[in-house]
Design a protein around this motif. Structure first.
Motif, PDB file in Angstrom:
ATOM      1  N   LEU A  50       1.213   4.326  -2.780  1.00  0.00           N
ATOM      2  CA  LEU A  50       1.093   5.743  -2.428  1.00  0.00           C
ATOM      3  C   LEU A  50       2.267   6.538  -2.988  1.00  0.00           C
ATOM      4  O   LEU A  50       2.086   7.619  -3.558  1.00  0.00           O
ATOM      5  CB  LEU A  50       1.032   5.901  -0.907  1.00  0.00           C
ATOM      6  N   LEU A  67      -3.898   7.347  -5.448  1.00  0.00           N
ATOM      7  CA  LEU A  67      -3.700   7.571  -4.016  1.00  0.00           C
ATOM      8  C   LEU A  67      -4.781   6.886  -3.194  1.00  0.00           C
ATOM      9  O   LEU A  67      -4.505   6.279  -2.154  1.00  0.00           O
ATOM     10  CB  LEU A  67      -3.701   9.072  -3.711  1.00  0.00           C
ATOM     11  N   TYR A 104      -6.458   4.254  -3.978  1.00  0.00           N
ATOM     12  CA  TYR A 104      -6.210   2.813  -3.978  1.00  0.00           C
ATOM     13  C   TYR A 104      -5.127   2.460  -2.957  1.00  0.00           C
ATOM     14  O   TYR A 104      -5.254   1.489  -2.207  1.00  0.00           O
ATOM     15  CB  TYR A 104      -5.782   2.332  -5.364  1.00  0.00           C
ATOM     16  N   GLY A 105      -4.059   3.252  -2.941  1.00  0.00           N
ATOM     17  CA  GLY A 105      -2.983   2.990  -1.989  1.00  0.00           C
ATOM     18  C   GLY A 105      -3.445   3.094  -0.551  1.00  0.00           C
ATOM     19  O   GLY A 105      -3.093   2.259   0.292  1.00  0.00           O
ATOM     20  N   LEU A 106      -4.247   4.106  -0.255  1.00  0.00           N
ATOM     21  CA  LEU A 106      -4.782   4.269   1.103  1.00  0.00           C
ATOM     22  C   LEU A 106      -5.671   3.092   1.476  1.00  0.00           C
ATOM     23  O   LEU A 106      -5.640   2.606   2.609  1.00  0.00           O
ATOM     24  CB  LEU A 106      -5.568   5.580   1.196  1.00  0.00           C
ATOM     25  N   GLN A 154      -5.453   0.055   0.312  1.00  0.00           N
ATOM     26  CA  GLN A 154      -4.595  -1.108   0.512  1.00  0.00           C
ATOM     27  C   GLN A 154      -3.943  -1.082   1.894  1.00  0.00           C
ATOM     28  O   GLN A 154      -3.891  -2.104   2.583  1.00  0.00           O
ATOM     29  CB  GLN A 154      -3.522  -1.156  -0.581  1.00  0.00           C
ATOM     30  N   VAL A 155      -3.468   0.078   2.293  1.00  0.00           N
ATOM     31  CA  VAL A 155      -2.879   0.216   3.633  1.00  0.00           C
ATOM     32  C   VAL A 155      -3.918  -0.094   4.705  1.00  0.00           C
ATOM     33  O   VAL A 155      -3.636  -0.805   5.681  1.00  0.00           O
ATOM     34  CB  VAL A 155      -2.310   1.638   3.841  1.00  0.00           C
ATOM     35  N   GLY A 208       0.814  -1.207   0.000  1.00  0.00           N
ATOM     36  CA  GLY A 208       0.000   0.000   0.000  1.00  0.00           C
ATOM     37  C   GLY A 208       0.852   1.263   0.000  1.00  0.00           C
ATOM     38  O   GLY A 208       0.579   2.209  -0.750  1.00  0.00           O
ATOM     39  N   PHE A 209       1.899   1.277   0.807  1.00  0.00           N
ATOM     40  CA  PHE A 209       2.782   2.446   0.858  1.00  0.00           C
ATOM     41  C   PHE A 209       3.547   2.627  -0.453  1.00  0.00           C
ATOM     42  O   PHE A 209       3.774   3.758  -0.897  1.00  0.00           O
ATOM     43  CB  PHE A 209       3.753   2.343   2.035  1.00  0.00           C
ATOM     44  N   GLY A 259     -10.234   3.439  -6.724  1.00  0.00           N
ATOM     45  CA  GLY A 259      -8.912   3.338  -7.331  1.00  0.00           C
ATOM     46  C   GLY A 259      -8.902   2.529  -8.610  1.00  0.00           C
ATOM     47  O   GLY A 259      -8.089   2.796  -9.513  1.00  0.00           O
ATOM     48  N   ALA A 309       1.897   6.849  -6.642  1.00  0.00           N
ATOM     49  CA  ALA A 309       0.857   7.832  -6.962  1.00  0.00           C
ATOM     50  C   ALA A 309       1.421   9.253  -6.911  1.00  0.00           C
ATOM     51  O   ALA A 309       1.097  10.088  -7.767  1.00  0.00           O
ATOM     52  CB  ALA A 309      -0.316   7.691  -5.990  1.00  0.00           C
ATOM     53  N   PHE A 310       2.269   9.530  -5.936  1.00  0.00           N
ATOM     54  CA  PHE A 310       2.905  10.847  -5.873  1.00  0.00           C
ATOM     55  C   PHE A 310       3.817  11.064  -7.083  1.00  0.00           C
ATOM     56  O   PHE A 310       3.965  12.188  -7.568  1.00  0.00           O
ATOM     57  CB  PHE A 310       3.690  11.008  -4.571  1.00  0.00           C
TER      58      PHE A 310
END
Length: 198
Positions: free
Chosen positions: A65, A89, A91-93, A95-96, A61-62, A118, A68-69
């Motif tokens: 993120l 972003l 999606y990453g959040l 996942q975390v 997940g990180f 996401g 995404a940045f």
């Protein structure tokens, strides 16, 4: 601080990490069946891989993120829409959050549903970036989203149409969705870091 190209490289690294990781961790469980069981079941509460899978899921997940940045930075430098990066972003959040609340915690499924936002990333790319970085980019994004949409429908179908397909194949159905999305991450990573478009 990592530069934009380094951040974008994490796309294919994340993709490979997730796909190979789910295969590797699944093989560590004698009773696990990738055809019928979801990836979340590898690290569900009570599993011998509970802690390892939680670290793995949150780590992936990180990585998303950070990737995404990288997309947002890449878009800013080329005056393109930032919206696809924002969808990534989300999606990453999600996942975390899923990794933080392993199955069968009630929040696990709630954050799993939030991933749907996401999953629209390829469509948003196709609609907002159009012919950039090349004409085929839009076509590949549309095709990826079509496959992802099919995967979403099949993944949700047990709730409203359980007769659609034998549920003993649910693990494969889920992987169709996940691996298509992560494959798209790898595609974005290679495309945006290529000599022609970076």
């Amino acid at each position: 601080m990592m530069n934009t190209k380094t951040l974008l490289t994490l796309g294919w690294i994340t993709s490979a990490t997730f796909i190979l990781g789910t295969i590797f961790w699944g093989y560590q469980l004698d009773s696990y069946n990738a055809v019928s069981q979801t990836v979340s079941e590898i690290g569900k509460k009570g599993s011998p891989l509970y802690s390892q899978w939680q670290v793995f899921s949150i780590g992936v997940g990180f990585l998303i993120l950070i990737f995404a940045f990288g997309i947002i930075s890449y878009a800013k430098k080329r005056s393109k829409s930032l919206v696809p990066g924002i969808f990534m972003l989300v999606y990453g959040l999600s996942q975390v959050a899923m990794g933080s609340f392993p199955s069968p915690h009630p929040l696990h499924n709630i954050f799993g549903l939030s991933m749907i936002i996401g999953y629209f990333t390829p469509l948003v790319f196709a609609l907002t970036w159009r012919k950039y970085p090349e004409t085929s980019f839009r076509k590949i994004s549309f095709l990826s989203f079509l496959l992802i949409l099919i995967g979403i429908i099949l993944n949700l179908s047990p709730a409203f149409a359980p007769e659609l397909y034998p549920l003993e194949y649910y693990g494969l159905v889920q992987r169709l969705l996940l691996f298509t999305f992560y494959g798209y991450l790898a595609y974005l990573s290679f495309r945006f870091t290529s000599k022609k478009f970076y």
